[in-house]
Design a protein around this motif. Structure first.
Motif, PDB file in Angstrom:
ATOM      1  N   VAL A 236       0.839  -1.206   0.000  1.00 29.45           N
ATOM      2  CA  VAL A 236       0.000   0.000   0.000  1.00 29.45           C
ATOM      3  C   VAL A 236       0.870   1.251   0.000  1.00 29.45           C
ATOM      4  CG1 VAL A 236      -1.655   1.335   1.378  1.00 29.45           C
ATOM      5  CG2 VAL A 236      -1.960  -1.136   1.093  1.00 29.45           C
ATOM      6  N   ARG A 237       1.871   1.245   0.825  1.00 28.19           N
ATOM      7  CA  ARG A 237       2.762   2.414   0.950  1.00 28.19           C
ATOM      8  C   ARG A 237       3.502   2.673  -0.361  1.00 28.19           C
ATOM      9  NH1 ARG A 237       4.604   0.861   5.496  1.00 28.19           N
ATOM     10  NH2 ARG A 237       6.408  -0.272   4.681  1.00 28.19           N
ATOM     11  N   ASP A 238       4.035   1.610  -0.954  1.00 27.63           N
ATOM     12  CA  ASP A 238       4.829   1.767  -2.172  1.00 27.63           C
ATOM     13  C   ASP A 238       3.974   2.108  -3.393  1.00 27.63           C
ATOM     14  OD1 ASP A 238       6.979   1.124  -0.597  1.00 27.63           O
ATOM     15  OD2 ASP A 238       7.209  -0.921  -1.369  1.00 27.63           O
ATOM     16  N   ALA A 239       2.759   1.565  -3.444  1.00 27.67           N
ATOM     17  CA  ALA A 239       1.879   1.845  -4.588  1.00 27.67           C
ATOM     18  C   ALA A 239       1.409   3.297  -4.571  1.00 27.67           C
ATOM     19  CB  ALA A 239       0.687   0.895  -4.589  1.00 27.67           C
ATOM     20  N   GLY A 240       1.135   3.817  -3.382  1.00 22.97           N
ATOM     21  CA  GLY A 240       0.742   5.218  -3.250  1.00 22.97           C
ATOM     22  C   GLY A 240      -0.570   5.564  -3.921  1.00 22.97           C
ATOM     23  N   ALA A 241      -1.425   4.562  -4.128  1.00 22.72           N
ATOM     24  CA  ALA A 241      -2.703   4.762  -4.813  1.00 22.72           C
ATOM     25  C   ALA A 241      -3.852   4.654  -3.821  1.00 22.72           C
ATOM     26  CB  ALA A 241      -2.859   3.714  -5.915  1.00 22.72           C
ATOM     27  N   PRO A 242      -5.041   5.157  -4.188  1.00 24.69           N
ATOM     28  CA  PRO A 242      -6.206   4.952  -3.322  1.00 24.69           C
ATOM     29  C   PRO A 242      -6.430   3.472  -3.032  1.00 24.69           C
ATOM     30  CG  PRO A 242      -6.703   6.506  -5.077  1.00 24.69           C
ATOM     31  CD  PRO A 242      -5.370   5.918  -5.403  1.00 24.69           C
ATOM     32  N   VAL A 243      -7.007   3.184  -1.866  1.00 26.56           N
ATOM     33  CA  VAL A 243      -7.163   1.803  -1.398  1.00 26.56           C
ATOM     34  C   VAL A 243      -8.636   1.462  -1.174  1.00 26.56           C
ATOM     35  CG1 VAL A 243      -6.667   0.218   0.514  1.00 26.56           C
ATOM     36  CG2 VAL A 243      -4.900   1.788  -0.296  1.00 26.56           C
ATOM     37  N   VAL A 244      -9.042   0.316  -1.705  1.00 23.75           N
ATOM     38  CA  VAL A 244     -10.347  -0.260  -1.393  1.00 23.75           C
ATOM     39  C   VAL A 244     -10.105  -1.538  -0.600  1.00 23.75           C
ATOM     40  CG1 VAL A 244     -12.420  -1.382  -2.298  1.00 23.75           C
ATOM     41  CG2 VAL A 244     -11.550   0.682  -3.396  1.00 23.75           C
ATOM     42  N   CYS A 245     -10.676  -1.616   0.595  1.00 18.05           N
ATOM     43  CA  CYS A 245     -10.607  -2.838   1.391  1.00 18.05           C
ATOM     44  C   CYS A 245     -11.823  -3.703   1.043  1.00 18.05           C
ATOM     45  CB  CYS A 245     -10.607  -2.516   2.879  1.00 18.05           C
ATOM     46  SG  CYS A 245      -9.221  -1.475   3.399  1.00 18.05           S
ATOM     47  N   GLU A 246     -11.559  -4.876   0.512  1.00 15.39           N
ATOM     48  CA  GLU A 246     -12.632  -5.819   0.187  1.00 15.39           C
ATOM     49  C   GLU A 246     -12.654  -6.938   1.230  1.00 15.39           C
ATOM     50  OE1 GLU A 246     -12.831  -5.731  -4.647  1.00 15.39           O
ATOM     51  OE2 GLU A 246     -11.238  -6.919  -3.739  1.00 15.39           O
ATOM     52  N   THR A 247     -12.399  -6.551   2.457  1.00 14.11           N
ATOM     53  CA  THR A 247     -12.326  -7.495   3.565  1.00 14.11           C
ATOM     54  C   THR A 247     -13.722  -7.803   4.107  1.00 14.11           C
ATOM     55  OG1 THR A 247     -11.822  -5.569   4.947  1.00 14.11           O
ATOM     56  CG2 THR A 247      -9.974  -6.923   4.238  1.00 14.11           C
ATOM     57  N   PRO A 248     -13.876  -8.954   4.790  1.00  8.64           N
ATOM     58  CA  PRO A 248     -15.200  -9.348   5.274  1.00  8.64           C
ATOM     59  C   PRO A 248     -15.728  -8.450   6.375  1.00  8.64           C
ATOM     60  CG  PRO A 248     -13.669 -11.222   5.234  1.00  8.64           C
ATOM     61  CD  PRO A 248     -12.852  -9.979   5.043  1.00  8.64           C
TER      62      PRO A 248
END
Length: 265
Positions: A236-248
């Motif tokens: 996540v840190r290295d990608a530096g892009a917005p994050v979507v958590c698809e966790t339960p």
């Protein structure tokens, strides 16, 4: 505090309310049945225009995930042709609500097929679609003849579409569970993907219930799966892009996942 925007996959009936219940800066959702062939449907009470306006007013970014059944790579005409039609329908619907991107799985060809046919079918799909917003191709976890499980095949998809007029509107969505389960080391996956595609537009941050290279797409909450927590955070840190958590789980489980992630990035 990290400046990376974090959100979750939610039900589409009230994505604004779902985002606010999680303290999320963005949300992702389906526009219709993810396992069905019916066209997209906006369930938000205010319709497409209302959702666009309310999301803008609330400062919440929207992302749409295309149905799982969509497979523009296949050599099966009875699936590929409806998939292209569905892709255009979802591009149109996602653009109408002001979505930042439409996420679509890479698809696959049949076991006996030449993978080159699948790469070329991706080229044809991009050329046949009027892209009104970024189309984000996602890496997948399983399947020997998948188009985007392995890095070399992701590269072949990008090679195939590179000459398309709309190539600049084709981006990449990196799923951490899929990368892990697909056999792509998370230690280098960001660098590898950037070398191949030149971009990571969105991260699906998910822990995995299964071991590395299992081919199984089963998500877990952060710290409850088989992925090294430090590795998950580093992607996540290295990608530096917005994050979507698809966790339960419901909203409170996502709030806990957000806090877990923010502590580490």
């Amino acid at each position: 505090m990290s400046s990376i925007a974090i959100g979750a996959h939610v039900d589409q009936a009230d994505p604004i309310g779902e985002a606010q219940a999680r303290g999320a800066e963005l949300v992702q959702f389906f526009l219709g049945d993810p396992q069905g062939w019916k066209g997209p449907k906006v369930e938000y009470a205010g319709g497409a225009e209302g959702l666009r306006a309310d999301a803008e007013a609330a400062g919440i970014d929207l992302y749409v995930h295309a149905p799982y059944v969509l497979n523009v790579a296949t050599t099966n005409n009875r699936i590929r042709i409806p998939s292209r039609k569905m892709l255009q329908q979802h591009v149109d619907a996602a653009a109408a609500i002001g979505a930042k991107g439409l996420i679509v799985h890479g698809g696959h060809v049949n076991k006996a097929d030449d993978p080159e046919k699948g790469f070329d079918n991706w080229r044809k799909a991009i050329e046949a679609t009027d892209l009104k917003l970024p189309l984000l191709i996602e890496n997948t976890a399983g399947g020997d003849n998948a188009m985007t499980r392995y890095l070399d095949r992701i590269g072949r998809v990008w090679d195939a579409i590179a000459g398309c007029e709309q190539a600049d509107l084709v981006g990449f969505c990196l799923d951490t569970c899929h990368a892990h389960a697909g056999g792509n080391p998370l230690e280098t996956v960001v660098e590898d993907v950037l070398r191949i595609t030149g971009r990571i537009d969105l991260v699906h941050c998910n822990d995995s219930r299964d071991e590395f290279d299992s081919g199984a797409d089963r998500h877990a909450n952060f710290g409850a799966g088989k992925i090294d927590p430090a590795l998950l955070a580093s992607v996540v840190r290295d990608a530096g892009a917005p994050v979507v958590c698809e966790t339960p789980g419901p909203a409170d489980a996502h709030v806990a996942d957000f806090a877990w992630l923010r502590e580490r990035v």
